[in-house]
Design an enzyme around this catalytic site. Structure first.
Site, PDB file in Angstrom:
ATOM      1  N   CYS A  35       0.836  -1.210   0.000  1.00  7.47           N
ATOM      2  CA  CYS A  35       0.000   0.000   0.000  1.00  7.47           C
ATOM      3  C   CYS A  35       0.863   1.251   0.000  1.00  7.47           C
ATOM      4  CB  CYS A  35      -0.860   0.048   1.265  1.00  7.47           C
ATOM      5  SG  CYS A  35      -2.179  -1.164   1.266  1.00  7.47           S
ATOM      6  N   CYS A  39      -3.094   4.723   2.670  1.00  6.32           N
ATOM      7  CA  CYS A  39      -4.186   3.801   2.329  1.00  6.32           C
ATOM      8  C   CYS A  39      -5.304   3.858   3.364  1.00  6.32           C
ATOM      9  CB  CYS A  39      -3.665   2.370   2.222  1.00  6.32           C
ATOM     10  SG  CYS A  39      -4.984   1.216   1.750  1.00  6.32           S
ATOM     11  N   CYS A  66      -2.197  -2.919  -3.749  1.00  5.92           N
ATOM     12  CA  CYS A  66      -3.521  -2.825  -3.111  1.00  5.92           C
ATOM     13  C   CYS A  66      -4.524  -2.251  -4.111  1.00  5.92           C
ATOM     14  CB  CYS A  66      -3.412  -1.919  -1.891  1.00  5.92           C
ATOM     15  SG  CYS A  66      -4.989  -1.448  -1.180  1.00  5.92           S
ATOM     16  N   CYS A  69      -5.828   1.500  -2.688  1.00  7.81           N
ATOM     17  CA  CYS A  69      -5.047   2.748  -2.749  1.00  7.81           C
ATOM     18  C   CYS A  69      -4.151   2.843  -3.988  1.00  7.81           C
ATOM     19  CB  CYS A  69      -4.223   2.932  -1.480  1.00  7.81           C
ATOM     20  SG  CYS A  69      -2.893   1.725  -1.291  1.00  7.81           S
TER      21      CYS A  69
HETATM   22 ZN   LIG Z   1      -3.930   0.052   0.201  1.00  3.84          ZN
END
Ligand SMILES: [Zn+2]
Length: 358
Positions: A35, A39, A66, A69
């Site tokens: 991330c 995030c 991810c 994000c």
């Molecule tokens: Zn994330």
């Protein structure tokens, strides 16, 4: 030392600190996902978190980006640009609303700075320009469909809550300060010729045409040019040699003689943001059609500025190419024309005749 750095990073992750985005990434062992620091997902346990300097490092260690994000968008290498594509669609869907950079960034789950940068990297223009282009596209579609400028204006989201002139101000190459300085340090090439509507002078900077005016004779026109650009270096095209300007003059002359359509030539517009937005709107009015000053005012998001819209028409320095002759009073009266009402009437009659013939 590394421990201190990691402790500071962990604090920023816990704070969902957007300013940390791009500085580092964190991966979570238990999920196999990495991330950006901000995030919005619930923070993992510290024991499961590993930090990476780059997204590539996290990927190399086997972590997946991810989906919430979009850490790869951070580096502008989201392979499909999917988040930015989605944001572009979002802008199209909300083009008639006021979309601040903050709101868009929030929607994307990024800091305004990184959103702006990523969007531009993937889409090619800033979010603001993207929205403006979408509005302008709709506006022109409405006009082509036969709407009046006023109707098209509101349909396209140029109503009182939004302002087309915001876009124009920071898009154009022109700088109001350079204009105020009278063209200091600029080279302006000019040429005059006889046209169907009398003597005409055209002048251009390196960026495009900055002056097209009718007058009584070439000398008077040269004086007029010198008055408007007192500090520029003025050069007759004949002396310096400007094949481009000559070609432009011929194209415009043919148009005025009724044997060619209005040429699409590069312009170097000098004026306030408001004036330029009015001029741009005029350029989107079709040949043979007219607009009222109040429609122009509404069209630039300032429905009460009718007089200012009329003044912007009067301040036009680029005759015909910026068709201020298509602006009339609300009662259909001719209003004014910087180069004489006879010329205005002649231009409008020719365009109407041309349209009927077409
Ligand atoms: Zn994330």
């Amino acid at each position: 030392m590394d421990k201190d750095i990691d402790a500071a990073r962990w604090a920023r992750v816990q704070a969902h600190d957007k300013t940390a985005d791009g500085e580092f990434f964190y991966a979570v062992r238990t999920t196999g996902v990495f991330c950006r620091p901000s995030c919005p997902a619930r923070t993992a346990k510290r024991a499961n978190v590993i930090f990476y300097e780059t997204a590539a490092g996290a990927e190399a260690a086997g972590y997946r980006p991810c989906r919430r994000c979009h850490p790869l968008a951070m580096e502008g290498r989201d392979p499909h640009g999917s988040l930015m594509q989605a944001m572009a669609s979002f802008i199209v869907a909300h083009a008639d609303e006021r979309l601040s950079l903050e709101r868009l960034a929030q929607e994307a789950g990024m800091s305004p700075f990184h959103f702006q940068r990523s969007f531009k990297a993937v889409i090619g223009v800033s979010p603001k320009d993207y929205q403006a282009a979408e509005r302008l596209r709709r506006f022109k579609d409405r006009l082509r469909a036969g709407d009046t400028v006023l109707g098209a204006t509101f349909e396209a989201g140029y109503g009182s809550t939004s302002r087309i002139y915001e876009r124009v101000g920071d898009n154009l190459g022109m700088t109001p300060s350079a204009y105020r300085a009278g063209g200091a340090g600029e080279r302006i090439v000019h040429a005059a010729r006889e046209t169907a509507l009398g003597p005409l002078m055209m002048a251009a900077t390196e960026r495009g045409i900055c002056f097209v005016q009718f007058g009584t004779c070439a000398d008077a026109l040269a004086r007029q040019l010198a008055q408007e650009f007192p500090r520029a270096q003025l050069e007759p095209a004949a002396a310096g040699g400007s094949a481009e300007l000559d070609a432009w003059m011929v194209a415009l002359g043919d148009h005025l003689a009724g044997v060619a359509p209005r040429p699409d030539l590069p312009l170097d517009l000098r004026g306030t943001a408001f004036q330029i937005s009015v001029w741009r709107l005029l350029m989107s009015v079709r040949e043979g059609e007219v607009v009222s000053y109040s429609e122009l005012a509404a069209g630039v998001g300032a429905p009460r500025a009718v007089r200012a819209a009329a003044s912007a028409c009067a301040a036009n320095r680029v005759a015909v190419l910026i068709p201020c002759h298509r602006a009339l009073r609300a009662d259909g009266g001719l209003g004014g024309y910087r180069w004489g009402l006879e010329r205005k009437r002649a231009l409008l009659d020719a365009e109407r005749a041309h349209r009927v013939a077409a």
